[in-house]
Write a protein that holds these residues in place. Structure first.
Motif, mmCIF file in Angstrom:
data_model
loop_
_atom_site.group_PDB
_atom_site.id
_atom_site.type_symbol
_atom_site.label_atom_id
_atom_site.label_comp_id
_atom_site.label_asym_id
_atom_site.label_seq_id
_atom_site.Cartn_x
_atom_site.Cartn_y
_atom_site.Cartn_z
ATOM 1 N N GLY A 10 1.305 -17.881 -17.537
ATOM 2 C CA GLY A 10 2.003 -16.622 -17.359
ATOM 3 C C GLY A 10 2.066 -15.768 -18.610
ATOM 4 N N GLN A 11 1.331 -16.140 -19.640
ATOM 5 C CA GLN A 11 1.367 -15.415 -20.915
ATOM 6 C C GLN A 11 0.145 -14.508 -21.048
ATOM 7 N N VAL A 12 0.392 -13.259 -21.469
ATOM 8 C CA VAL A 12 -0.686 -12.304 -21.691
ATOM 9 C C VAL A 12 -1.291 -12.536 -23.074
ATOM 10 N N LEU A 13 -2.592 -12.806 -23.112
ATOM 11 C CA LEU A 13 -3.306 -12.966 -24.375
ATOM 12 C C LEU A 13 -3.855 -11.635 -24.878
ATOM 13 N N GLU A 14 -4.313 -10.805 -23.943
ATOM 14 C CA GLU A 14 -4.869 -9.500 -24.298
ATOM 15 C C GLU A 14 -4.891 -8.632 -23.041
ATOM 16 N N ALA A 15 -4.730 -7.320 -23.216
ATOM 17 C CA ALA A 15 -4.765 -6.379 -22.096
ATOM 18 C C ALA A 15 -5.777 -5.279 -22.393
ATOM 19 N N ARG A 16 -6.496 -4.861 -21.360
ATOM 20 C CA ARG A 16 -7.479 -3.794 -21.490
ATOM 21 C C ARG A 16 -7.442 -2.903 -20.256
ATOM 22 N N ALA A 17 -7.990 -1.686 -20.391
ATOM 23 C CA ALA A 17 -8.043 -0.758 -19.263
ATOM 24 C C ALA A 17 -9.255 0.142 -19.412
ATOM 25 N N SER A 18 -9.714 0.670 -18.276
ATOM 26 C CA SER A 18 -10.803 1.640 -18.294
ATOM 27 C C SER A 18 -10.580 2.650 -17.174
ATOM 28 N N ASP A 19 -11.372 3.724 -17.192
ATOM 29 C CA ASP A 19 -11.262 4.749 -16.160
ATOM 30 C C ASP A 19 -12.214 4.495 -14.998
ATOM 31 N N GLU A 48 -18.247 -5.199 -18.067
ATOM 32 C CA GLU A 48 -18.191 -4.305 -19.219
ATOM 33 C C GLU A 48 -16.822 -4.357 -19.890
ATOM 34 N N LEU A 49 -15.778 -4.437 -19.078
ATOM 35 C CA LEU A 49 -14.427 -4.442 -19.624
ATOM 36 C C LEU A 49 -14.011 -5.808 -20.153
ATOM 37 N N ALA A 50 -14.367 -6.868 -19.441
ATOM 38 C CA ALA A 50 -13.792 -8.180 -19.754
ATOM 39 C C ALA A 50 -14.816 -9.299 -19.822
ATOM 40 N N GLY A 51 -16.099 -8.988 -19.935
ATOM 41 C CA GLY A 51 -17.121 -10.021 -19.923
ATOM 42 C C GLY A 51 -16.995 -11.017 -21.056
ATOM 43 N N ASP A 52 -16.518 -10.560 -22.212
ATOM 44 C CA ASP A 52 -16.404 -11.474 -23.349
ATOM 45 C C ASP A 52 -15.244 -12.452 -23.201
ATOM 46 N N TRP A 53 -14.392 -12.261 -22.195
ATOM 47 C CA TRP A 53 -13.315 -13.209 -21.938
ATOM 48 C C TRP A 53 -13.812 -14.409 -21.126
ATOM 49 N N LEU A 54 -14.937 -14.284 -20.467
ATOM 50 C CA LEU A 54 -15.340 -15.259 -19.461
ATOM 51 C C LEU A 54 -15.849 -16.547 -20.085
ATOM 52 N N GLY A 55 -15.371 -17.641 -19.506
ATOM 53 C CA GLY A 55 -15.923 -18.946 -19.816
ATOM 54 C C GLY A 55 -16.713 -19.424 -18.624
ATOM 55 N N ARG A 56 -16.516 -20.654 -18.221
ATOM 56 C CA ARG A 56 -17.226 -21.197 -17.064
ATOM 57 C C ARG A 56 -16.381 -20.982 -15.815
ATOM 58 N N ALA A 57 -16.871 -20.199 -14.864
ATOM 59 C CA ALA A 57 -16.202 -19.947 -13.578
ATOM 60 C C ALA A 57 -14.725 -19.581 -13.785
ATOM 61 N N THR A 58 -14.488 -18.480 -14.475
ATOM 62 C CA THR A 58 -13.122 -18.042 -14.762
ATOM 63 C C THR A 58 -12.509 -17.379 -13.532
ATOM 64 N N PRO A 59 -11.348 -17.864 -13.036
ATOM 65 C CA PRO A 59 -10.715 -17.219 -11.894
ATOM 66 C C PRO A 59 -10.258 -15.800 -12.247
#
Length: 299
Positions: A24-33, A50-61
């Motif tokens: 339930g903890q926010v590590l980082e927040a991003r937004a786009s138009d 484009e917005l969050a691809g660098d957050w992804l590991g293996r099969a990220t929900p």
């Protein structure tokens, strides 16, 4: 490098918001138009990457709500019929993805047959509100482009109605003859409150008072800001009068951005309602977190 357990996504018509989450903890927040309105169905996955691809590991929900699940969105998510709980994460829609790192779940919306009505996104905000206020029984008012009035009892949505007040304001102020008077002017608060008192005393002004805004600008020099305030009050006053069966005699929580929610809460109080204001900015994330806890527990 941020590596979340899961990603929360609120995908509306005009904006995309994402949060990297550890429980339930926010590590980082991003937004786009890159909202739904700017995308074709095959554009959603690239926009998210484009917005969050660098957050992804293996099969990220990825737990998503909002217009991403519309018929013209990434994939159409079902509507659940009221009365029901605001969310059932186990009935989420899983769109096809090309990137194996994505495991996307789009939450369902709500529907009502009589009178016909639907919602997408607000149900997640309602779930967030009930997570914080589980014993609430009464009416929720969620103002915005399309304002939702929602009856809640026993943790379930029992009925709701949608009013297109925000969209009507935009159409009248920018595309009707009133565009020559109002345009993009910000509503004047004093003009809003004066007009609200007038329309409360005489609901007929909601229709009869529209063209006089243009005439007063021509004849009396009514400012764009004052005209905007009067138009807002005419439309909100008419909405609150029409919604009376939903709020009269019950507690009302007005959930939304501070300025607009404050106008609705003040207008309801002026009409004798037991109303209070609740900042809705964080409730959608609370609802997504509640959904993720239930969904990921079963996987």
């Amino acid at each position: 490098m941020v590596r979340p357990d899961w990603i929360a996504v609120d995908w509306g018509t005009s904006r995309l918001r994402a949060w990297a989450m550890a429980g339930g903890q926010v590590l980082e927040a991003r937004a786009s138009d890159k909202g739904m309105g700017a995308l074709t169905p095959d554009g959603f996955e690239p926009a998210l990457l484009e917005l969050a691809g660098d957050w992804l590991g293996r099969a990220t929900p990825v737990i998503a709500c909002g217009m991403v699940g519309a018929r013209t969105g990434w994939a159409e998510a079902e509507y659940r019929a009221v009365p029901c709980t605001p969310l059932d994460p186990l009935r989420a829609t899983r769109p096809p993805v090309r990137d194996a790192r994505l495991d996307v779940h789009i939450l369902p919306g709500l529907m009502q047959s009589d009178p016909p009505d639907v919602m997408r996104g607000e149900e997640t905000q309602i779930a967030g509100f009930l997570a914080e206020t589980p014993d609430f029984a009464g009416t929720l008012c969620l103002p915005g482009t399309h304002c939702k009035w929602v009856r809640v009892e026993g943790g379930r949505v029992t009925a709701f109605r949608t009013f297109m007040t925000g969209e009507l304001y935009a159409l009248l102020s920018r595309q009707s003859v009133l565009r020559l008077t109002i345009g993009e002017a910000a509503p004047d608060a004093a003009a809003f409150h004066r007009t609200l008192a007038e329309v409360t005393a005489d609901p007929g002004l909601a229709q009869a008072g529209l063209f006089p805004l243009r005439a007063a600008a021509l004849l009396d020099g009514l400012s764009p800001e004052a005209a905007a305030g009067r138009l807002s009050a005419l439309l909100i006053g008419a909405e609150i009068a029409a919604a009376r069966p939903l709020w009269q005699g019950t507690r009302v929580a007005v959930i939304g951005a501070e300025g607009l929610a404050g106008l609705y809460a003040g207008a309801l109080t002026q009409r004798g309602a037991d109303a209070y204001q609740k900042d809705g900015s964080a409730l959608v994330l609370t609802g997504l977190t509640t959904a993720a806890a239930a969904l990921l527990r079963t996987e």
